[in-house]
Write a protein that holds these residues in place. Structure first.
Motif, mmCIF file in Angstrom:
data_model
loop_
_atom_site.group_PDB
_atom_site.id
_atom_site.type_symbol
_atom_site.label_atom_id
_atom_site.label_comp_id
_atom_site.label_asym_id
_atom_site.label_seq_id
_atom_site.Cartn_x
_atom_site.Cartn_y
_atom_site.Cartn_z
ATOM 1 N N MET A 50 0.835 -1.209 0.000
ATOM 2 C CA MET A 50 0.000 0.000 0.000
ATOM 3 C C MET A 50 0.866 1.255 0.000
ATOM 4 O O MET A 50 0.553 2.243 -0.668
ATOM 5 C CB MET A 50 -0.913 -0.005 1.232
ATOM 6 N N LEU A 51 1.991 1.202 0.712
ATOM 7 C CA LEU A 51 2.886 2.361 0.795
ATOM 8 C C LEU A 51 3.528 2.666 -0.565
ATOM 9 O O LEU A 51 3.523 3.807 -1.022
ATOM 10 C CB LEU A 51 3.959 2.076 1.852
ATOM 11 N N VAL A 52 4.051 1.629 -1.225
ATOM 12 C CA VAL A 52 4.802 1.888 -2.461
ATOM 13 C C VAL A 52 3.899 2.160 -3.652
ATOM 14 O O VAL A 52 4.352 2.704 -4.663
ATOM 15 C CB VAL A 52 5.779 0.734 -2.794
ATOM 16 N N THR A 53 2.620 1.799 -3.558
ATOM 17 C CA THR A 53 1.703 2.058 -4.676
ATOM 18 C C THR A 53 0.827 3.283 -4.438
ATOM 19 O O THR A 53 -0.092 3.540 -5.213
ATOM 20 C CB THR A 53 0.795 0.841 -4.934
ATOM 21 N N ALA A 54 1.098 4.044 -3.382
ATOM 22 C CA ALA A 54 0.271 5.214 -3.062
ATOM 23 C C ALA A 54 0.464 6.303 -4.115
ATOM 24 O O ALA A 54 1.572 6.527 -4.602
ATOM 25 C CB ALA A 54 0.641 5.752 -1.683
ATOM 26 N N ASP A 55 -0.631 6.985 -4.457
ATOM 27 C CA ASP A 55 -0.523 8.117 -5.375
ATOM 28 C C ASP A 55 -0.690 9.438 -4.641
ATOM 29 O O ASP A 55 -0.823 10.490 -5.272
ATOM 30 C CB ASP A 55 -1.552 8.006 -6.508
ATOM 31 N N ASN A 56 -0.693 9.389 -3.316
ATOM 32 C CA ASN A 56 -0.781 10.616 -2.518
ATOM 33 C C ASN A 56 -0.108 10.378 -1.171
ATOM 34 O O ASN A 56 0.097 9.233 -0.753
ATOM 35 C CB ASN A 56 -2.234 11.041 -2.328
ATOM 36 N N LEU A 57 0.252 11.463 -0.513
ATOM 37 C CA LEU A 57 0.980 11.367 0.751
ATOM 38 C C LEU A 57 0.140 10.763 1.870
ATOM 39 O O LEU A 57 0.679 10.147 2.781
ATOM 40 C CB LEU A 57 1.477 12.756 1.166
#
Length: 561
Positions: A50-57
Motif C-alpha cells: 500500500m505504501l509503495v503504490t500510493a498516489d498521494n501522501l
C-alpha cells in the motif's frame, strides 16, 4: 500509482516477502502461534505494498504507520521475553518521534498546495521555488522546510544517525522478521519516500546536502559499531544501517537511480544473510553469539556457501550484486565535484573497508574457526529442510546476478525507464561525470574492500593472538565502539530518565495521586458520605417536624418569588 518506481519496489517487496513466508513455515513450524505470526507478516507485506503504490501522501502515510504497527507486533511476537517487549516499545517510540515530522510535512503540504496528490504536488513545486511562509514563529523557505520535515520522518523509519538505535534491538524478534524488516519493507520506506519526492527535493539544495551528510555519517558510524558486536544478527543489523546510509547519500547527491539500484541489490544479499544466519541459529539451538558458533561448514554446506556469497556481495567483491551498485555510488559522489561529494566519497570508501572487514569477521568466526559450543550441539547440527533451502538458494542467485542483469536498466546511460517517476535537474546529472574520473579514484573502493577481506581473514586465522593483544591495547577505543558511541547512554541520561522522573513526581504523585484523587475518589466520595449523613438526621419520623419543614419551604418560596 503503478509507475516504474513502484514496479521496481514491488518486485523487491513481493519477492522477498514470498520467500520469507516460505522460510517461516519451517523456521516457525514448531511454534504454537505460527498462525498469528503468518497473519502479522502478511499484514506487514500488505501495508508495504500500500505504501509503495500510493498516489498521494495520505495513503503513503497510512502504509507508513501500518508497517510501524506490524513491526511492533512482530518484534514483540515472543511477548513473554522482557527484552522483546522492550525492543518493540523502543522501535515504536523512536518511530513516533520521526512520525511527528511526517505529520508536520503533510500539514505544510496541504496548507501550501491544498492537495496531497503527488501529480498535482510535483507540478506546483517549481512555481513556488524561493517562496517563504510563516512556520514556527519565523519566515522560512517553503520547499526547504517541507523537504527537511519529510527527511526527518524518513530518518526514523530508515534508522539514520540519531534515530538508529531501535534497529539493532529489533533483532529480538524471530529471524524471518529481521529479514523482512531489514531487507525489503520497513527500513527501505524512508529511502523510497525521498526517491518518490525527488521532484520536491531537487529544488532544495539545503535539504539534499543534509541528506548526503547524514547518510555518509550513518554509513561510517554504523560500520564502526559492527566491528565490535558479537551477536551475529546485530552485526548484520548494523550493516543494514550502514548500507541505508549509502542509499541516502546517493539520493542527497541527486543520484536517485543509483540509490534505488543499491536498494534493489541490497534486498537480496541482506535477506540472504539474515535467513542464512537464522538457519544456523535454528540448527545450533538458538545460539546467536558468533564466538560460540563455528565448525558448521561440514554439517551445513549450503548455508555456509550462502553466507559466503552474502558476505562477498555485501563487501563489494567484483562482479557480485553489491559491487555494481556500491562502486557506482562512490564514483558518482566523486563525480559531483562538490564538497559534500568529496566528503561522501572518502567516508564511503573508508566504510567499504570496514564493511569488508566485519563481514568476513562474521564469516570466519561464525563458520570457519573451531567451534566452542558443546559437542552435542555441534554434532546435532544439520542442514535445514527444503522450505529454508529454496529461499536461500533463490536469494543466493539474486545476490550474484541482480547487479549484472539490472545495471543497464537502472543506471545505464540513456536508460529512460525511471524518467516518468524520478526527476533530476539537468545540472545535477553526475552519472556521466563518473565515467571520466581518474582510474586511481575508481579503484580506491575496490582496493579498500579487498584489503578489508584479506586483513580480516589474515588476522582472525593466522595472527589471531596478535590481534587479540592489539584489541586489548586499544581498550578505550573498543570500549567506546562496544558501547555503540554511547547513543543509548545519552538518550537514557537526557530523555528517558527525566521523562520517568517527571512521570513519577509530576503526573503520578502531583496530578494522579494528588489533584485528581483528592477531587475525585477521595473528595467526592467523602463529601457525598458527609452530605448523606447530614440529610439522614432530617428523617426523624415525627409529623410535626415534616409539617414545619414544608411550611418553611413554602414561605421561603414565596419570599424568593
Amino acid at each position: 500509482m503503478l509507475d516504474s518506481l513502484s514496479a521496481a519496489m514491488l518486485v523487491v517487496v513481493t519477492t522477498v516477502a514470498a520467500l520469507v513466508h516460505m522460510y517461516s513455515t519451517e523456521y516457525m513450524g514448531e511454534d504454537p502461534h505460527i498462525c498469528r505470526f503468518l497473519s502479522y507478516i502478511s499484514l506487514f507485506t500488505f501495508c508495504m505494498v500500500m505504501l509503495v503504490t500510493a498516489d498521494n501522501l495520505m495513503q503513503l502515510f497510512f502504509g507508513w504507520e501500518g508497517v510501524g504497527l506490524c513491526s511492533y507486533l512482530l518484534i514483540s511476537f515472543w511477548f513473554t521475553r522482557i527484552r522483546a517487549t522492550k525492543a518493540a516499545l523502543k522501535a515504536v517510540l523512536m518511530n513516533r518521534v520521526a512520525d511527528v515530522f511526517i505529520v508536520l510535512g503533510l500539514g505544510v503540504c496541504f496548507a501550501v498546495f491544498k492537495t496531497l496528490k503527488f501529480e498535482v504536488l510535483f507540478a506546483l513545486v517549481p512555481w513556488i521555488e524561493g517562496s517563504q511562509f510563516l512556520f514556527l514563529g519565523g519566515y522560512t523557505n517553503i520547499i526547504d522546510t517541507l523537504c527537511i520535515l519529510l527527511f526527518l520522518g524518513a530518518m526514523g523509519k530508515s534508522a539514520q544517525l540519531g534515530l538508529h538505535t531501535w534497529l539493532p534491538d529489533a533483532m529480538e524478534g524471530p529471524t524471518p522478521v529481521s529479514a523482512l524488516i531489514h531487507a525489503a519493507t520497513m527500513v527501505t520506506a524512508g529511502v523510497f519516500l525521498v526517491i518518490r519526492c525527488s521532484p520536491i527535493f531537487e529544488y532544495s539544495s539545503l535539504a539534499l546536502n543534509i541528506v548526503a551528510v547524514i547518510g555518509g555519517l550513518t554509513a561510517f558510524v554504523s560500520a564502526t559499531i559492527a566491528l565490535t558486536q558479537h551477536d551475529i544478527k546485530k552485526v548484520i543489523a548494523y550493516s543494514t544501517c550502514s548500507q541505508l546510509g549509502y542509499m541516502f547519500f546517493a539520493c542527497g547527491l541527486s543520484n536517485y537511480y543509483v540509490g534505488l539500484f543499491h536498494l534493489f541489490n541490497h534486498a537480496f544479499f541482506k535477506a540472504l544473510l539474515f535467513l542464512s544466519a537464522g538457519s544456523v541459529i535454528h540448527s545450533m539451538r538458538d545460539e546467536q553469539d558468533m564466538r560460540r558458533l563455528g565448525g558448521v561448514s561440514q554439517t551445513m554446506p549450503i548455508t555456509y556457501i550462502c553466507v559466503l556469497i552474502g558476505s562477498l556481495s555485501l563487501s563489494g567483491f567484483p562482479f557480485l550484486s553489491g559491487f555494481y551498485s556500491k562502486d557506482v555510488i562512490l564514483e558518482t559522489a566523486l563525480g559531483a565535484y562538490t564538497v559534500t561529494g568529496y566528503f561522501a566519497f572518502w567516508l564511503g570508501s573508508i566504510t567499504a573497508f570496514l564493511t569488508a572487514f566485519y563481514s568476513f569477521r562474521l564469516f570466519y568466526i561464525g563458520f570457519m574457526q573451531e567451534t566452542s559450543s558443546p559437542k552435542a550441539i555441534v554434532t546435532g547440527s544439520h542442514e535445514s529442510g527444503l522450505a529454508i533451502i529454496i529461499p536461500l538458494t533463490t536469494l543466493g542467485f539474486g545476490s550474484i546476478f541482480s547487479g549484472y542483469y539490472f545495471r543497464d536498466l537502472f543506471i545505464g546511460l540513456g536508460s529512460d525507464v525511471f524518467s516518468d517517476s524520478i526527476f533530476v535537474k539537468p545540472e545535477s546529472l553526475f552519472l556521466l561525470n563518473a565515467e571520466f574520473i581518474p582510474f586511481f579514484y575508481k579503484s580506491i573502493p575496490l582496493v579498500f574492500s579487498l584489503t578489508g577481506i584479506f586483513l580480516s581473514i589474515l588476522l582472525y586465522s593466522k595472527f589471531g593472538y596478535l590481534f587479540s593483544s592489539f584489541w586489548l591495547t586499544a581498550h578505550p577505543l573498543t570500549h567506546f565502539l562496544g558501547k555503540k558511541w554511547y547513543f543509548d547512554t545519552l538518550y537514557n541520561r537526557f530523555f528517558t530518565k527525566p521523562s520517568l522522573d517527571a512521570g513519577y513526581s509530576t503526573f503520578f504523585k502531583a496530578l494522579d495521586k494528588g489533584v485528581i484523587e483528592y477531587i475525585g475518589p477521595t473528595g467526592i466520595a467523602t463529601l457525598t458520605y458527609q452530605v448523606s449523613k447530614g440529610m439522614k438526621k432530617l428523617q426523624t419520623g415525627y409529623i410535626h417536624t415534616y409539617v414545619t419543614s414544608m411550611v418553611l419551604a413554602i414561605v421561603l418560596a414565596f419570599i424568593i418569588v
